[in-house]
Design a protein around this motif. Structure first.
Motif, short mmCIF file in Angstrom:
data_model
loop_
_atom_site.label_atom_id
_atom_site.label_comp_id
_atom_site.label_asym_id
_atom_site.label_seq_id
_atom_site.Cartn_x
_atom_site.Cartn_y
_atom_site.Cartn_z
N UNK A 332 69.41 95.05 -44.76
CA UNK A 332 68.94 95.13 -46.15
C UNK A 332 67.58 94.83 -46.40
N UNK A 333 66.67 93.97 -45.38
CA UNK A 333 65.43 93.78 -45.76
C UNK A 333 64.54 94.86 -45.69
N UNK A 334 64.77 95.77 -44.89
CA UNK A 334 63.90 97.16 -44.84
C UNK A 334 64.43 98.17 -45.87
N UNK A 335 65.66 98.00 -46.43
CA UNK A 335 66.02 98.80 -47.52
C UNK A 335 65.46 98.42 -48.95
N UNK A 336 65.16 96.89 -49.03
CA UNK A 336 64.32 96.66 -49.94
C UNK A 336 62.79 97.02 -49.90
N UNK A 337 62.37 97.22 -48.90
CA UNK A 337 60.94 97.85 -48.88
C UNK A 337 60.96 99.24 -49.34
N UNK A 338 61.83 99.78 -49.05
CA UNK A 338 62.03 101.15 -49.67
C UNK A 338 62.30 101.41 -51.15
N UNK A 339 63.01 100.25 -51.69
CA UNK A 339 63.58 100.37 -53.03
C UNK A 339 61.93 99.85 -53.75
N UNK A 340 61.44 98.96 -53.06
CA UNK A 340 60.35 98.74 -53.89
C UNK A 340 59.28 99.78 -54.03
N UNK A 341 58.94 100.62 -52.98
CA UNK A 341 58.29 101.54 -52.89
C UNK A 341 58.54 102.86 -54.18
N UNK A 342 60.06 102.98 -54.15
CA UNK A 342 60.66 103.73 -55.30
C UNK A 342 60.62 103.42 -56.58
#
Length: 589
Positions: A332-342
């Motif tokens: 989930x932590x790496x997914x959060x980074x992708x969501x922030x970029x999105x």
């Protein structure tokens, strides 16, 4: 009203029959009938149009003629129909026999009448437009869902203060096309959570992500049921953060209370969206650009992307923010980074000239945004949501920082590391910075360089911290600030020759440090510790401390943000914290 059916008569002025008589002046009131009658000027007599009625020489005893038709009733002397009014500039007409001349009536010019008629039409259009705008706003307002979360949210929105909005993305599968994502019966947990802090001066904002698998204590929560009754949902200890919403009837107010309990930061309002929000918002702006370092082919989220940049919208955009197995350690932590970029990319697209100058896109965006949102009652009006959007628009995208609460593996898990806990060594500094309205980015460039003599105050040798003698006064900071700063200086920075001198005589907007010329090296050391600018250093005279020795005077002003928080730094020191800004596109890895 006595009207003729001869259409040519209506165009009398256009054909010269009434000379320069305004058509509006050709309709005159007959005092005997109380009706208006069309009256053309004498210069163009027309057949079929009754002329002025005059008193009959011998009144008829009957109102019925020989042919059985009705005749005109006699008109008493002195009360026949008034003559046509004269146009301004036309020669006066001779009074009719037996009549007294009338006082000229002030006329309105054709130009003025035209202006009045045009103005009236414009006013009607404006009123109609305003009414349309009003009804459209009410329509948008009807799109927005609201939840009464009681005192978990502020009672109103203030445009003059810093504010915190909790953005909640739920995993609820409602909406067309969302049934196939699995867990169709989900009540909607707090799947994606961002605490957005917007600074009081609107120069910066911080978007702090809260992992859904963060272990927290969920407090007891009072909720309002659909039938209007209230119910207290019991809290949980050592539970995943995402359980603060949906489970056991917890509403967004429960999630807000959980954020406050875990961080010490109280959200003022919340905005909640489900799967459809990502699809409709990205479609409304014709897609957003994302970037991945490696090609993605995720069988679970069904996301397929080539390496590099791509544009995603609708289902594809939803797949991007949902995927976990394509990035990093598949957690989930790496997914959060992708969501922030999105989200950064979506912000750039929503505020781009291409979107803001297109009425079609703006309307689509307004419909999509209002249909996608559920908010607390205090901001449920479209006007309030507009105010929030305008305040957010003031923040430069380069000064919107994205970061995640510093965490570490949950020590209670020895086999499978599925959850995390707050990293107490790094997180408190971030929480305090947000509470004290400190920016994590460079909020603005220095407009003017400090004058040479001011800048020179910081140049030169610095004494040891243990040699600094200073008395601390509270001159406008929060209560207890002098004692807190004293404790910080003594225990954390080694400024042991310091003392609390109570309250200052006057309130200061900015913190100052007054010192004698021979204390300049001490002043530079304390300025370095506290982040004081050259302008905060005030050459003057020393005072005597409790031991009878010369000391400097530090007066904490209204700008003091808390013990240990540097005053001049526009970026808070947060070692080891990953962060990004909304103005830069980054590739997910």
């Amino acid at each position: 009203m006595a009207l003729t059916e001869d259409s040519d008569n209506v165009d009398a002025q256009g054909r010269g029959r009434a000379d320069d008589v305004d058509p509006a002046d050709q309709w005159v009131l007959n005092p005997n009938t109380g009706e208006y009658e069309l009256r053309l000027g004498p210069s163009a007599p027309q057949s079929g149009i009754p002329g002025p009625r005059r008193a009959a020489a011998a009144p008829s005893p009957s109102r019925t003629g020989a042919a059985g038709g009705r005749t005109t009733a006699p008109v008493s002397p002195g009360r026949d129909v008034p003559p046509p009014r004269r146009r301004r500039g036309a020669p006066p007409e001779e009074p009719l026999p037996g009549r007294r001349g009338r006082r000229p009536v002030k006329q309105t010019s054709k130009a003025k009448k035209s202006l009045l008629w045009t103005g009236g039409t414009m006013a009607f259009v404006l009123v109609a437009g305003a009414a349309t705008g009003y009804f459209y706003l009410k329509h948008l307002e009807g799109n927005v869902g609201t939840t009464d979360v009681g005192d978990a949210a502020a009672s109103n929105f203030s445009k003059d203060e810093a504010f915190n909005i909790l953005i909640i993305g739920t995993d609820k599968r409602t909406g067309e096309g969302n049934e196939g994502y699995g867990d169709a019966g989900s009540v909607g947990h707090a799947d994606t959570n961002i605490l957005l802090h917007v600074a009081k001066d609107r120069t910066n904002a911080t978007a702090l992500s809260i992992p859904r698998d963060l272990i927290v204590d969920i407090p007891d929560c009072q909720t309002k049921q659909e039938d209007g009754t209230e119910k207290v949902v019991a809290g949980l200890e050592d539970a995943r953060f995402n359980r603060s919403l949906g489970e056991s009837g917890r509403d967004a107010g429960c999630t807000m209370r959980t954020v406050e309990a875990a961080t010490g930061i109280k959200p003022d309002h919340f905005v909640m969206a489900d799967f459809n929000a990502v699809k409709t918002l990205t479609t409304a702006v014709d897609g957003v650009e994302v970037c991945v370092e490696k090609a993605v082919d995720d069988k679970q989220s069904k996301l397929v992307l080539p390496a590099g940049k791509s544009k995603v919208q609708g289902e594809r955009a939803l797949a991007f923010v949902r995927t976990r197995h394509a990035f990093g350690n598949k957690g989930d932590l790496d997914r959060i980074k992708a969501q922030q970029q999105f989200l950064g990319s979506l912000m750039r697209k929503m505020t781009s000239g291409d979107t803001l100058t297109s009425p079609t896109k703006l309307l689509k965006l307004a419909e999509a945004a209002t249909n996608a949102l559920t908010v607390d009652k205090a901001i449920g009006k479209v006007g309030t949501l507009k105010d929030i959007a305008l305040e957010l628009k003031k923040v430069p995208t380069k000064n919107i920082s994205f970061m995640t609460i510093p965490v570490k593996d949950n020590p209670a898990e020895t086999v499978v590391k599925a959850t995390v806990i707050v990293d107490d060594s790094r997180a408190p500094a971030i929480f305090d910075a947000i509470k004290n309205d400190v920016s994590f980015t460079e909020v603005k460039k220095q407009e003017k360089k400090e004058k040479a003599e001011v800048a020179a105050r910081l140049k030169g040798t610095k004494s040891a911290a243990s040699d600094v003698r200073v008395r601390i006064l509270n001159g406008g900071a929060a209560g207890g600030s002098a004692q807190q700063q004293l404790a910080y200086l003594q225990t954390e920075e080694g400024v042991t020759k310091s003392e609390n001198a109570g309250n200052a005589e006057a309130t200061l907007a900015r913190t100052t440090l007054e010192y004698a010329p021979d204390q300049a090296d001490q002043a530079r050391r304390l300025a370095d510790i506290m982040g004081l600018s050259g302008s905060a250093l005030k050459p003057g005279k020393s005072v005597t401390n409790a031991q009878g020795l010369p000391a400097m005077t530090l007066t904490l002003g209204k700008d003091f943000k808390g013990a240990g928080v540097k005053l001049s730094s526009s970026a808070a020191a947060a070692p080891g914290v990953d962060k990004s800004t909304a103005d830069k596109a980054q590739c997910a890895s």
